[in-house]
Design a protein around this motif. Structure first.
Motif, short mmCIF file in Angstrom:
data_model
loop_
_atom_site.label_atom_id
_atom_site.label_comp_id
_atom_site.label_asym_id
_atom_site.label_seq_id
_atom_site.Cartn_x
_atom_site.Cartn_y
_atom_site.Cartn_z
N ALA A 225 2.44 -0.20 5.48
CA ALA A 225 2.32 1.15 4.95
C ALA A 225 3.59 1.62 4.25
CB ALA A 225 1.94 2.12 6.08
N ALA A 226 4.74 1.08 4.67
CA ALA A 226 6.01 1.45 4.04
C ALA A 226 6.25 0.69 2.74
CB ALA A 226 7.17 1.19 5.01
N HIS A 227 5.32 -0.19 2.38
CA HIS A 227 5.47 -1.01 1.16
C HIS A 227 4.15 -1.00 0.39
CE1 HIS A 227 9.26 -2.73 2.76
NE2 HIS A 227 8.65 -2.61 3.92
N PRO A 228 3.73 0.15 -0.11
CA PRO A 228 2.39 0.27 -0.70
C PRO A 228 2.19 -0.54 -1.97
CG PRO A 228 3.68 2.26 -1.11
CD PRO A 228 4.46 1.43 -0.13
N TYR A 229 3.27 -0.92 -2.66
CA TYR A 229 3.12 -1.64 -3.93
C TYR A 229 3.33 -3.15 -3.78
CZ TYR A 229 2.73 2.80 -6.27
OH TYR A 229 2.29 4.04 -6.67
N VAL A 230 3.54 -3.61 -2.56
CA VAL A 230 3.51 -5.05 -2.31
C VAL A 230 2.05 -5.49 -2.37
CG1 VAL A 230 3.81 -6.82 -0.54
CG2 VAL A 230 5.62 -5.17 -0.97
#
Length: 446
Positions: free
Chosen positions: A244-249
């Motif tokens: 959730a802390a890396h939505p664009y991965v």
């Protein structure tokens, strides 16, 4: 080893190293001098050396390994699934489904032969409508798009190519599905290993990979190959929290066993994930030669895939698409697929019990294969089994990281009859030096 690099510009430095690599003067795995060292030796700006190394990485000649430095790339072929050619041994390392359990496509093919011309939709409307419902399970995204590719590996390759640049980092399960590992390496991306345990991809491993800057994560939610692990609900929720802390991965969920799986699906794709894709291949239940996979993804990712799947050139045959749709919507075929699923699970569980009775505890997991931990080196067991007439697959090729703990075999035993299965279990126990049962005979089936 001292490497005296020449050149003043990025192009000259890259050309000097390229020629040495091509002549074989710098062997695969050779560590290149650090950027700082080369810049100081040549009296150039560090950015010039960075640009030179980047050119070599984009050409697939070197690999940047973070703190491990930049090394000459190893272009050796990654092991793949399938039969070993020209062997007289009984091959129990193929990773194949049972051909007797693959549905006959003849009648479906007869109904799938309408000519399709240039300019028609890339995806067959009937297959798309069915796949939209099938793929939506546990996805918190209403705006999913459907894409059809020539198998799961084709989907992964296209997904990575439209989202990443060469030398970008990709998180892969460790041990890893051979095809995914092959796709990442041949694409010029850096594979970052993430440990797998009995509940699937580990949370700490994923967190470390994200901290290392991976741009994509490939996860097997169930029937992980080779271990057979499936994500528990708790593990999937924890992985979603980390992602959730890396939505664009880009999160790629490879649900390869789908209709055959005995485990529930627990997705790692959260509602806030902006780049995601779920892939389901037909190869395990309709046969590897079906060469078709369905991908559900976010609209931007789907648009990127569409650019690489143009009408009349790189689309998947509509004959194949309509045949697939006819098969997966046929009640009799679906009943056959369910019977195959029960067969694989029962035979693997029975063989796991047989090994456990012989002093080799094995968890059956989910999938076509068994992951067998050994108390002795796998190469020793493999060689002994070859003398006994068996060809097995060692676990080492499935691992990304060196110095892995433990020794393993990955076995495909679901098509062995009782006699052959009992003999193989006895032979493995003898090769591994564990105890045998008091008496041979009887059934090993569930």
């Amino acid at each position: 080893m001292t490497i005296d690099i020449t050149g003043r510009s990025a192009s000259e430095i890259a050309t000097d190293l390229r020629e040495r690599i091509e002549r074989g003067e710098l062997a695969p795995g050779t560590l290149l001098p650090s950027v700082r060292t080369v810049a100081a030796d040549l009296g150039v700006n560090r950015n010039t050396v960075v640009a030179a190394y980047r050119q070599l990485a984009q050409a697939g000649l070197v690999e940047a390994r973070g703190r491990g430095g930049t090394r000459v790339a190893d272009r050796t072929t990654v092991a793949q699934e399938g039969y070993a050619p020209d062997t007289v041994l009984r091959d129990v390392g193929t990773g194949n489904p049972d051909p007797a359990l693959i549905p006959d496509p003849t009648s479906a093919l007869v109904r799938s032969t309408r000519p399709v011309l240039y300019g028609e939709p890339v995806i067959d409307p009937g297959l798309e409508a069915w796949a939209r419902d099938w793929m939506a399970d546990q996805l918190a995204h209403d705006d999913l798009r459907i894409t059809v590719t020539s198998g799961a590996s084709d989907a992964i390759e296209r997904l990575l190519a439209q989202a990443l640049q060469r030398d970008d980092a990709v998180a892969l399960e460790d041990p890893c599905f051979l095809s995914a590992l092959h796709t990442v390496r041949t694409g010029g991306y850096r594979a970052i290993p993430v440990e797998v345990d009995t509940d699937g991809m580990t949370v700490e491993g994923l967190r470390a990979a994200l901290d290392a800057g991976v741009r994509a994560v490939i996860v097997t939610p169930r029937a992980h190959n080779p271990t057979g692990a499936s994500l528990s609900a708790e593990r999937a929720a924890a992985l979603r929290d980390v992602l959730a802390a890396h939505p664009y991965v880009l999160v790629i969920e490879d649900d390869h066993f789908s209709l055959l799986s005995r485990a529930p699906l627990h997705s790692v794709i959260g509602s806030g994930q902006r780049r995601w894709a779920r892939i389901r291949s037909m190869s395990k239940f309709l046969g590897p030669d079906t060469c078709l996979a369905v991908t559900a993804s976010d609209p931007d990712t789907a648009d990127g895939l569409a650019v690489r799947l143009t009408p009349g050139t790189t689309w998947v045959s509509h004959i194949l698409q309509r045949m697939t749709h006819a098969l997966v919507t046929d009640d009799a075929v679906r009943a056959d697929i369910e019977r195959a699923a029960v067969h694989y699970a029962d035979r693997n569980a029975a063989f796991a019990r047989a090994l456990s009775e012989r002093g080799l505890p094995v968890a059956p997991g989910d999938g076509l294969n068994l992951w067998v931990p050994l108390p002795v080196p796998a190469a020793t067991v493999r060689n002994d089994l070859m003398r006994r007439g068996w060809l097995v697959r060692e676990g080492d090729p499935f691992f990304l990281s060196s110095g892995t703990s433990g020794s393993f075999l990955r076995l495909t035993v679901h098509d062995l009859d009782d006699t052959a299965a009992r003999t193989l279990a006895d032979d493995i126990a003898a090769a591994a030096g564990t105890r045998r049962p008091a008496a041979r005979g009887g059934r090993i089936d569930a």
